[in-house]
Design a protein around this motif. Structure first.
Motif, PDB file in Angstrom:
ATOM      1  N   ALA A 272      27.607  28.546  63.183  1.00 24.17           N
ATOM      2  CA  ALA A 272      27.633  27.241  62.517  1.00 24.17           C
ATOM      3  C   ALA A 272      27.630  27.396  61.003  1.00 24.17           C
ATOM      4  O   ALA A 272      28.327  26.657  60.285  1.00 24.17           O
ATOM      5  N   LEU A 273      26.861  28.361  60.491  1.00 27.60           N
ATOM      6  CA  LEU A 273      26.819  28.582  59.043  1.00 27.60           C
ATOM      7  C   LEU A 273      28.155  29.128  58.557  1.00 27.60           C
ATOM      8  O   LEU A 273      28.678  28.683  57.520  1.00 27.60           O
ATOM      9  N   ARG A 274      28.726  30.062  59.301  1.00 26.49           N
ATOM     10  CA  ARG A 274      30.026  30.606  58.904  1.00 26.49           C
ATOM     11  C   ARG A 274      31.080  29.498  58.860  1.00 26.49           C
ATOM     12  O   ARG A 274      31.874  29.416  57.916  1.00 26.49           O
ATOM     13  N   ALA A 275      31.075  28.644  59.876  1.00 30.56           N
ATOM     14  CA  ALA A 275      32.056  27.556  59.919  1.00 30.56           C
ATOM     15  C   ALA A 275      31.873  26.605  58.742  1.00 30.56           C
ATOM     16  O   ALA A 275      32.855  26.153  58.137  1.00 30.56           O
ATOM     17  N   GLU A 276      30.624  26.308  58.388  1.00 34.18           N
ATOM     18  CA  GLU A 276      30.371  25.395  57.281  1.00 34.18           C
ATOM     19  C   GLU A 276      30.766  26.031  55.945  1.00 34.18           C
ATOM     20  O   GLU A 276      31.364  25.364  55.079  1.00 34.18           O
TER      21      GLU A 276
END
Length: 369
Positions: free
Chosen positions: A42-46
């Protein structure tokens, strides 16, 4: 006083965080411990999404900076546990943050470079002084703010008897030219892993092409390669730097339009060749008395890319920086440990000959423990 520093790096490839514990007490810097961590999906995507304009950016960027700081703090804790050292034994952390915009000298003549991070939170979480925001002073002084690693490369890899070429291949690629006479040049070459990783994720669901194995099954598309190589940035003289602001999926989609039915493996082969060709073109301009092209960053682990670099640079021995004494995945994190040390000693961290800044500057903002 302690001469131990931690360097933390998360680059444009968005593959995660690398951290090193570096000891500067001897005649040469020594990395004593290394730790790494992948980004939570989720952090990578954001972080990837924040590279392009979107809704509610300020709020999302602030929260992403908090999340990244917590992830950085976990890497710091891993380094402390592995070393058996307490937090107070470390003089400072050099923390790069995550670049989401890099537009020096644009718009108003100064431009900006933006790395997401909450250094105050990182200092709170670790109990260690943090040096962050390491690029903006160089930009304020008229520089590109990048690359910052050539000065560090000179200290680690420079030789008095030959020009050493160090090629860092992260999301973007950059070349350091370490002259035998002590002069140093450096600049961004163009794309590194960013486009290859994007295409691999899109078509295989994997975040990167391990060993370049998928690319090795394809055939280079000459027309597409020619189109990619016409990008004006590739033909600008240094100083120059770039990022995902330029080499991004929409940019690639524009070039792919005439090749709509191309085999995805052939496109991957072409993107790999594109990175190798852009890098080798830069190397050709500066190899002079060089015998070695030392490669660091994640690209050094891409066997197909390394083979293509060797084929395109036949007069040089293409090796990972491991052969020069510092593993490829530790070099950039070690550079930010060095930059933190420079800041704590009130010593310059940039090279005007590399970035184009008006002069040498102390880089970074300090957040005390």
């Amino acid at each position: 006083m302690s001469d131990l520093y931690i360097g933390l790096m998360s680059g444009t490839s968005l593959d995660g965080i690398d951290g090193v514990l570096a000891d500067f007490s001897g005649p040469r810097m020594r990395v004593t411990h290394h730790a790494s961590a992948a980004f939570a999906p989720a952090l990578r995507a954001e972080l990837l999404a924040l590279n392009t304009p979107g809704d509610n950016e300020l709020h999302r960027a602030a929260l992403a900076g908090n999340a990244l700081s917590r992830a950085y703090a976990e890497v710091v804790q891993a380094l402390l546990q592995r070393s058996g050292l307490p937090a107070h034994a470390i003089r400072a952390i050099g923390a790069h943050g995550q670049t989401v915009r890099h537009r020096p000298q644009e718009f108003d003549g100064t431009g900006y470079t933006l790395q997401l991070l909450n250094p105050a939170l990182l200092a709170e979480r670790t109990g260690i002084t943090v040096v962050a925001d390491l690029r903006s002073r160089d930009v304020a002084a008229g520089g590109q703010g990048a690359p910052l690693v050539p000065a560090f490369h000179q200290g680690i890899f420079g030789r008095p008897d030959e020009t050493v070429l160090v090629l860092n291949i992260g999301g973007i690629s950059n070349l350091s030219v370490l002259g035998a006479d002590g002069r140093v040049l450096g600049f961004d070459c163009g794309p590194g892993n960013a486009l290859m990783d994007h295409w691999c994720q899109l078509h295989t669901g994997q975040p990167f092409d391990r060993d370049g194995a998928w690319a090795a099954t394809g055939q280079v598309l000459p027309g597409l390669l020619t189109s990619l190589m016409q990008e004006p940035f590739l033909h600008k003289p240094p100083p120059k730097s770039t990022g995902r602001d330029l080499f991004n999926p929409p940019w690639l989609a524009t070039h792919l339009e005439p090749f709509g039915h191309a085999n995805p493996a052939d496109v991957q082969a072409t993107l790999t060749e594109f990175t190798a060709t852009a890098c080798s073109a830069c190397v050709d301009s500066y190899k002079i008395d060089s015998k070695t092209l030392a490669v660091c960053g994640g690209g050094a682990l891409n066997a197909q890319l390394m083979r293509r670099l060797q084929a395109l640079c036949p007069s040089l021995q293409v090796v990972a920086t491991d052969a020069l004494g510092l593993p490829a995945l530790q070099v950039e994190a070690a550079a930010f440990a060095w930059l933190a040390r420079q800041a704590m000693h009130q010593a310059p961290g940039n090279l005007p000959s590399v970035t184009g800044a008006a002069g040498a500057r102390v880089l970074g903002a300090v957040y005390p423990a």
